[in-house]
Scaffold this motif. Structure first.
Motif, short mmCIF file in Angstrom:
data_model
loop_
_atom_site.label_atom_id
_atom_site.label_comp_id
_atom_site.label_asym_id
_atom_site.label_seq_id
_atom_site.Cartn_x
_atom_site.Cartn_y
_atom_site.Cartn_z
N VAL A 147 0.84 -1.20 0.00
CA VAL A 147 0.00 0.00 0.00
C VAL A 147 0.87 1.25 0.00
O VAL A 147 0.64 2.19 -0.74
CB VAL A 147 -0.94 -0.02 1.23
CG1 VAL A 147 -1.64 1.30 1.40
CG2 VAL A 147 -1.95 -1.14 1.08
N ASN A 148 1.92 1.21 0.81
CA ASN A 148 2.83 2.34 0.88
C ASN A 148 3.48 2.58 -0.48
O ASN A 148 3.62 3.71 -0.93
CB ASN A 148 3.89 2.05 1.94
CG ASN A 148 4.78 3.24 2.19
OD1 ASN A 148 4.28 4.35 2.37
ND2 ASN A 148 6.07 3.04 2.15
N TYR A 149 3.84 1.50 -1.15
CA TYR A 149 4.45 1.61 -2.48
C TYR A 149 3.52 2.37 -3.41
O TYR A 149 3.89 3.33 -4.07
CB TYR A 149 4.74 0.21 -3.02
CG TYR A 149 5.12 0.15 -4.47
CD1 TYR A 149 6.43 0.43 -4.87
CD2 TYR A 149 4.18 -0.18 -5.44
CE1 TYR A 149 6.77 0.37 -6.21
CE2 TYR A 149 4.53 -0.24 -6.77
CZ TYR A 149 5.82 0.04 -7.16
OH TYR A 149 6.16 -0.01 -8.48
N HIS A 150 2.26 1.93 -3.46
CA HIS A 150 1.34 2.54 -4.41
C HIS A 150 0.94 3.95 -4.03
O HIS A 150 0.76 4.81 -4.88
CB HIS A 150 0.10 1.67 -4.57
CG HIS A 150 0.36 0.43 -5.37
ND1 HIS A 150 0.82 0.48 -6.66
CD2 HIS A 150 0.25 -0.88 -5.07
CE1 HIS A 150 0.98 -0.75 -7.11
NE2 HIS A 150 0.65 -1.59 -6.17
N PHE A 151 0.82 4.20 -2.73
CA PHE A 151 0.35 5.52 -2.34
C PHE A 151 1.46 6.57 -2.30
O PHE A 151 1.19 7.72 -2.01
CB PHE A 151 -0.39 5.45 -1.00
CG PHE A 151 -1.81 4.99 -1.15
CD1 PHE A 151 -2.78 5.84 -1.64
CD2 PHE A 151 -2.16 3.69 -0.84
CE1 PHE A 151 -4.09 5.40 -1.81
CE2 PHE A 151 -3.47 3.25 -1.00
CZ PHE A 151 -4.42 4.12 -1.50
N THR A 152 2.70 6.17 -2.55
CA THR A 152 3.77 7.16 -2.59
C THR A 152 4.14 7.50 -4.02
O THR A 152 5.16 8.12 -4.27
CB THR A 152 5.03 6.69 -1.85
OG1 THR A 152 5.35 5.38 -2.31
CG2 THR A 152 4.81 6.65 -0.35
N PHE A 153 3.29 7.08 -4.97
CA PHE A 153 3.59 7.40 -6.36
C PHE A 153 3.47 8.89 -6.61
O PHE A 153 2.51 9.54 -6.19
CB PHE A 153 2.65 6.63 -7.30
CG PHE A 153 3.30 5.43 -7.90
CD1 PHE A 153 3.62 4.36 -7.10
CD2 PHE A 153 3.61 5.38 -9.25
CE1 PHE A 153 4.24 3.25 -7.63
CE2 PHE A 153 4.23 4.28 -9.79
CZ PHE A 153 4.55 3.20 -8.99
N ASP A 154 4.47 9.42 -7.31
CA ASP A 154 4.45 10.81 -7.75
C ASP A 154 4.13 11.80 -6.65
O ASP A 154 3.24 12.62 -6.75
CB ASP A 154 3.48 10.97 -8.94
CG ASP A 154 4.05 10.27 -10.16
OD1 ASP A 154 5.22 10.53 -10.47
OD2 ASP A 154 3.34 9.45 -10.75
N LYS A 155 4.91 11.67 -5.58
CA LYS A 155 4.80 12.65 -4.50
C LYS A 155 6.03 13.55 -4.51
O LYS A 155 6.09 14.54 -3.81
CB LYS A 155 4.73 11.94 -3.14
CG LYS A 155 3.48 11.12 -2.96
CD LYS A 155 2.34 11.96 -2.47
CE LYS A 155 1.10 11.14 -2.27
NZ LYS A 155 0.13 11.30 -3.35
N PHE A 156 7.05 13.13 -5.28
CA PHE A 156 8.34 13.81 -5.17
C PHE A 156 8.38 15.11 -5.96
O PHE A 156 9.20 15.98 -5.70
CB PHE A 156 9.46 12.89 -5.65
CG PHE A 156 9.45 12.67 -7.14
CD1 PHE A 156 10.25 13.45 -7.96
CD2 PHE A 156 8.62 11.71 -7.71
CE1 PHE A 156 10.22 13.26 -9.33
CE2 PHE A 156 8.59 11.53 -9.07
CZ PHE A 156 9.39 12.31 -9.88
N GLU A 157 7.48 15.26 -6.97
CA GLU A 157 7.54 16.46 -7.79
C GLU A 157 7.28 17.69 -6.93
O GLU A 157 6.47 17.66 -6.01
CB GLU A 157 6.48 16.41 -8.91
CG GLU A 157 6.75 15.36 -9.98
CD GLU A 157 6.09 14.03 -9.65
OE1 GLU A 157 5.64 13.86 -8.49
OE2 GLU A 157 6.03 13.17 -10.54
N LYS A 158 7.99 18.76 -7.25
CA LYS A 158 7.80 20.00 -6.51
C LYS A 158 6.37 20.49 -6.75
O LYS A 158 5.90 20.48 -7.87
CB LYS A 158 8.81 21.04 -7.02
CG LYS A 158 8.96 22.23 -6.11
CD LYS A 158 10.22 23.00 -6.49
CE LYS A 158 10.24 24.36 -5.81
NZ LYS A 158 9.34 25.31 -6.47
N ASP A 159 5.70 20.90 -5.70
CA ASP A 159 4.29 21.36 -5.79
C ASP A 159 3.41 20.33 -6.48
O ASP A 159 2.60 20.68 -7.34
CB ASP A 159 4.20 22.69 -6.54
CG ASP A 159 5.09 23.76 -5.94
OD1 ASP A 159 5.08 23.86 -4.70
OD2 ASP A 159 5.76 24.47 -6.69
N SER A 160 3.59 19.06 -6.15
CA SER A 160 2.86 18.02 -6.87
C SER A 160 1.35 18.18 -6.75
O SER A 160 0.60 17.73 -7.60
CB SER A 160 3.28 16.63 -6.37
OG SER A 160 2.95 16.51 -5.02
#
Lengths: 818, 222
Positions: free
Chosen positions: A41-54
């Motif tokens: 779940v953690n894997y899937h829910f951390t998708f594309d959080k790293f972009e600035k101002d995501s």
């Protein structure tokens, strides 16, 4: 003091080895399941959080509505990006890019060598520009975002991909090297970026400057057409802070409405543009993702529920066994209280014991986890890793889990134990009064809930397998065995090639029949169009699925013609065969009535020449849709092959496929034959259900195991408590059978009670799940009966282990100890 | 030190009251050594438990030192007996999972003393009872007399003013019993107030006063 508690805890665990082992095992199963599911779940829910101002980044997607039915496209009409940039406010960045649908051939010329290095079928290639890189955020190892995309024929690679194409060369030296795509696009490497480490759907590996598309002959035909939407044309935007998405979506429709070609447009469909948040990208299956498979939120939530249930079962075990044993500790509690121990201090003591036990269980589950990850590899994405050292969040989760489980399972027993009145304990009257019966009642209800969970799992497992069996064995209206199919190159300019291949295959003795068509009888892809029918007065307008094939198509797939005649091969569409559903929509009571009527399609009148029986052109999740089959030589490029029946040794298919490959290579020397077995593809429609099924099977085994451990613990406790009673009864003449019956009866009653509760719960859950299918099997009564019987049998077996031992014990021994 | 006035304790069985203690009046001064005697079921242990505040009563007044026990809350009562009272049991009631050392140490832990202080006090006690060599043994490894010795050591470790003993020699042979009674006498001489329940006239003779109970009533005593 803490140290003192832990020494005590260790001694207490050691003293009751069996019960400790049961508890640890039960808890560690629950904890392992939680850990694995947390990782997933953690894997899937951390998708594309790293972009600035995501939270301000969106993908613009298109939603169409044809005659009441929604169609979703993850792309957007190509001129939309530039138009937004030019004409709209409130948008901080606009980053259009274009994906490449099919694998590309990559050729690296090597100086000094005769033959270049060739990499076939390379994926994750996009056409992009600096806007994309600035928006997503890449680290540049060589080159710069300012210059890397300024000219046509420039390529940027990720570090890992660069290492594949140019092994053993440092990034700075790769700049200036040449890469040839599909033997037609010769580009120069202008930059190397670091691969994105964080979880992301933007896992592209090769970036060709977008200007290459614009300024050269590669320019797609839809490049500046507002009326065309191609899924490859992707658009990311970053909104300015505080801008409402609704306002922007309206503005985009305004742009579309301003520029679209109104004369040539079909009014019967409407399009709307939606801003899909970055956080939705990984989960929304309406809109496709890129290379990585999307996740299904509801499945993730059901997984969480499964983990929760398994954990709960472990905790229930603990509570049951601990309160059952409480009397054995009553003396210690009484003494401690007379020594001045307060209730609070005793609660802390028992909780620290529980904590220690949970901690051991956690360690066991950490050791088990790599094993579980391996056995569930079907579900687990390849790039999901488990390492406690590298993932502090996992450590934190485990710590939190340990504390929560300790409190959950330890608190109630601690309250019970610390509540004993010392004077009663010391007088051996601990079981006087009502507290004993209340606890027994609680233990019983906990046991019942354990078995409710276990039985619901069993019922669900049986039912899911039944539905999968049903879908795989249902008569779909066509033949699916011994058929393989493959596509010829869509871009092949020599029209004669596929005819030639067809001729060659027809001559092959191992092949019974071949057919050229747009798609097999059932497939994931959809081609549909609006078809009108004028019935004297009123006009019927329907969104109809289309298939095109040659004269063998119906026969090869065993489609049943109800009226009229089969497909007449043609290079242009000049007749349609429709299915029963469509015939009914058009108002024909008898198939025969449809023959000779005319349909309006694409501005021309096309006669209906036949009606076929309904068949499932999609998975059983969906109802059969209206369908028209015609012949259109130009667009047919999918070859279906019916093989001769398998011979006894089973190797004739292999030989035939090798022959097909030979013929293929003779015509398409540069391409590999990518064929699929039709029946295997049909099975793929139900991949998700198969995954659910295997998950359920595992959970069921675990749930039953934990519940039986709990039952075993309780029966051991009961037989120990009743040793004297059993001895007296034997002396009075009771047989072993009678004693086993006596002890087992109470437990079996609990299991039966659980059955009564589980049936409606399982029935509700299963019927809800079955709603996912347009065609479903019935919920039969025997499923529940089977599950109940199975559970009772397993419970009896568990009980037998202990009850028989207690029953055959020599009464002299049990009474002498008194 | 102890003043019981008109203490009643009863249970209700089948709608009628059965008295466990009936109108007990008792005054105990500091430094006394009292023996409670009487047949089984006469309420000896109940009286001892009431005095020890382990058990409540239904009617009457109980004053311990300056406190009115009957008005105190459970917690305050626990605080009181934790500080002033030590218990010795017929069945020793040592904690099986704890070593001799740890058994003796337990009351100190509950009084939140520091490790170093506890160490010193337990060492003194072990020394005094001559059981230093047995400090790491578990109760199951000791004889009955030795276990009772540990039980007494544990009761005394927190320096109680009052020692309550419920048939302390009941499970011991006569020689061991005699040793324990000698020890009690010595403790009494050092100023500890002792109340013991006993069946044995001989043991009762060690005390300064005997109270006879019958059916929850105090008999006229000498």
């Amino acid at each position: 003091m803490i140290k003192n508690y832990f020494i005590l805890a260790i001694r207490a665990l050691r003293k009751n080895k069996l019960f400790s082992a049961i508890n640890i095992l039960g808890l560690s199963i629950g904890i392992s399941a939680s850990l694995v599911i947390y990782l997933l779940v953690n894997y899937h829910f951390t998708f594309d959080k790293f972009e600035k101002d995501s939270d301000r980044i969106y993908r613009v997607v298109s939603k169409f509505n044809f005659s009441g039915e929604n169609y979703y496209n993850s792309g957007v009409t190509s001129p939309m990006g530039p138009a937004i940039k030019k004409e709209m406010t409130g948008v901080e960045a606009v980053a259009p890019f274009r994906t490449v649908d099919e694998g590309m051939k990559v050729t690296i010329p090597i100086a000094g060598a005769d033959k270049p290095q060739v990499f076939k079928n390379q994926n994750e290639i996009i056409f992009a520009d600096e806007n994309y890189f600035n928006l997503v955020g890449y680290e540049w190892l060589a080159g710069s975002v300012k210059t890397a995309f300024s000219q046509p024929y420039q390529t940027v690679l990720t570090e890992k991909n660069a290492a594949l194409f140019f092994p053993n060369i440092v990034p700075a030296q790769i700049i200036g090297k040449q890469i040839n795509f599909n033997d037609t696009v010769l580009t120069t490497v202008t930059g190397i970026v670091k691969d994105i480490e964080a979880n992301t759907d933007f896992s592209f590996k090769t970036f060709i400057s977008k200007i290459t598309l614009e300024k050269t002959s590669l320019r797609p035909h839809d490049w500046d057409q507002w009326n065309n939407t191609n899924g490859a044309s992707q658009l990311l935007v970053k909104l300015s802070p505080g801008i409402a998405t609704a306002q922007l979506e309206k503005g985009m429709y305004g742009l579309y409405d301003k520029y679209r070609n109104k004369e040539n447009d079909n009014d019967s469909h409407s399009v709307s543009f939606e801003l899909q948040p970055l956080s939705d990208l990984h989960f929304n299956t309406h809109y496709s993702g890129y290379a990585k498979p999307l996740a299904n939120r509801s499945i993730l939530f059901s997984l969480l529920a499964v983990a929760l249930f398994l954990l709960l079962l472990g905790c229930i075990n603990f509570i049951n066994l601990t309160t059952a044993q409480a009397s054995q500790r009553a003396k210690e509690i009484g003494v401690r209280k007379t020594m001045g121990g307060s209730k609070k201090q005793l609660i802390i003591q028992f909780l620290s014991e529980t904590f220690l036990l949970t901690f051991i269980a956690t360690i066991v589950s950490v050791l088990l986890t790599p094993l579980i990850l391996r056995s569930f590899s079907g579900f687990i994405p390849d790039d999901l890793h488990f390492s406690i050292v590298e993932q502090p969040s996992v450590l934190l989760f485990l710590l939190l889990l340990t504390v929560v489980v300790s409190i959950l399972s330890g608190f109630y027993p601690a309250i019970i134990l610390s509540g004993y009145k010392p004077v009663l304990v010391l007088k051996n009257q601990v079981f006087a009064g009502t507290s004993k019966t209340r606890q027994a009642w609680l233990r019983k209800s906990l046991t019942v809930s354990q078995f409710v969970i276990a039985q619901v799992f069993i019922m669900a497992t049986i039912m899911v397998s039944k539905q999968i069996n049903f879908t795989l064995n249902k008569d779909l209206g066509f033949k699916k065995n011994a058929i393989i199919y493959f596509s010829t190159n869509y871009n092949d300019t020599v029209a004669g090639n596929k005819k030639l291949l067809l001729q060659k295959l027809k001559a092959e003795p191992g092949i019974a029949m071949v057919s050229l068509a747009t798609s097999p009888a059932a497939s994931f892809s959809t081609w549909s169009s609006i078809i009108k029918y004028k019935d004297g007065k009123k006009e019927v307008e329907t969104d109809v699925q289309l298939k095109y094939g040659d004269s063998n198509y119906l026969k090869l797939y065993g489609l049943k013609l109800l009226a009229g005649e089969g497909i007449k091969e043609s290079d242009t569409v000049n007749s349609f065969i429709i299915n029963e559903v469509y015939a009914n929509i058009l108002g024909f009571q008898q198939p025969q009535q449809a023959i000779g009527k005319f349909l309006e399609w694409s501005g021309q009148q096309v006669p209906i020449t036949g009606v076929v029986a309904n068949f499932h052109q999609k998975s059983l999740h969906e109802a059969v849709k209206p369908l028209a089959i015609g012949s259109w030589g130009k667009s047919e490029n999918n070859i279906s092959v019916l093989l001769q029946p398998k011979n006894a040794s089973g190797d004739n298919w292999k030989a035939t496929i090798a022959k097909i490959e030979q013929s293929w290579k003779a015509i398409y020397p540069d391409e590999d034959l990518a064929y699929s077995f039709f029946d295997e593809d049909i099975a793929k429609f139900y991949k998700q259900e198969k995954n659910i099924s295997s998950l359920l099977q595992w959970s069921t085994v675990l749930a039953v195991l934990i519940s039986c451990l709990g039952l075993l613990g309780l029966v051991i406790y009961t037989t120990t408590q009743r040793t004297k009673e059993i001895g007296v009864r034997k002396i009075l003449g009771a047989s072993v059978k009678q004693i086993v019956q006596l002890i087992s009866k109470d437990f079996i009653l609990l299991v039966l009670l659980a059955f009564v509760i589980a049936v409606p719960l399982a029935w509700l859950g299963i019927s809800k799940w079955l709603e996912n299918f347009a065609y479903r099997t019935s919920i039969s009564w025997w499923i529940f009966l089977l599950a109940g019987t199975l559970m009772v049998l397993i419970a009896l077996l568990t009980l037998a282990l202990q009850t028989i031992k207690a029953a055959i014990a020599n009464p002299v021994n049990s009474l002498r100890t008194e | 030190m102890i003043n019981l006035k008109h203490i009643f304790k009863w249970v209700t069985v089948g709608g009628s009251r059965v008295f466990l203690l009936k109108d007990i009046n008792l005054e105990v001064k500091e430094g006394e050594f009292i023996s409670i005697m009487g047949p089984s079921g006469s309420g000896k242990s109940t009286l001892l438990n009431v005095i020890g505040m382990l058990d409540g009563f239904d009617e009457g007044e109980y004053h311990f030192l300056q406190e009115s026990v009957h008005t105190l809350k459970e917690k305050q009562r626990a605080q009181l007996y934790k500080q002033y009272i030590g218990f010795v049991f017929q069945a020793y009631h040592l904690i099986d999972e704890l070593t001799v050392y740890e058994n003796i140490e337990t009351p100190l832990i509950y009084q939140n003393l520091k490790t170093s202080e506890r160490k010193a006090m337990v060492a003194d006690m072990l020394d005094r009872f001559n059981i230093v060599g047995k400090k790491d043994l578990f109760p199951a490894q000791l004889s009955g007399g030795q276990q009772q010795l540990v039980g007494i050591a544990r009761a005394l470790i927190a320096k109680p003013k009052l020692l309550l003993a419920d048939e302390p020699t009941g499970n011991l042979n006569s020689k061991q019993g005699e040793e324990i009674m000698e020890l009690f006498k010595q403790l009494n001489n050092e100023g500890v107030t002792i109340i013991q329940v006993t069946h044995s006239e001989k043991n009762a003779a060690y005390g300064s006063r005997v109270i006879n109970l019958l059916d929850g009533r105090k008999e006229i005593n000498q």
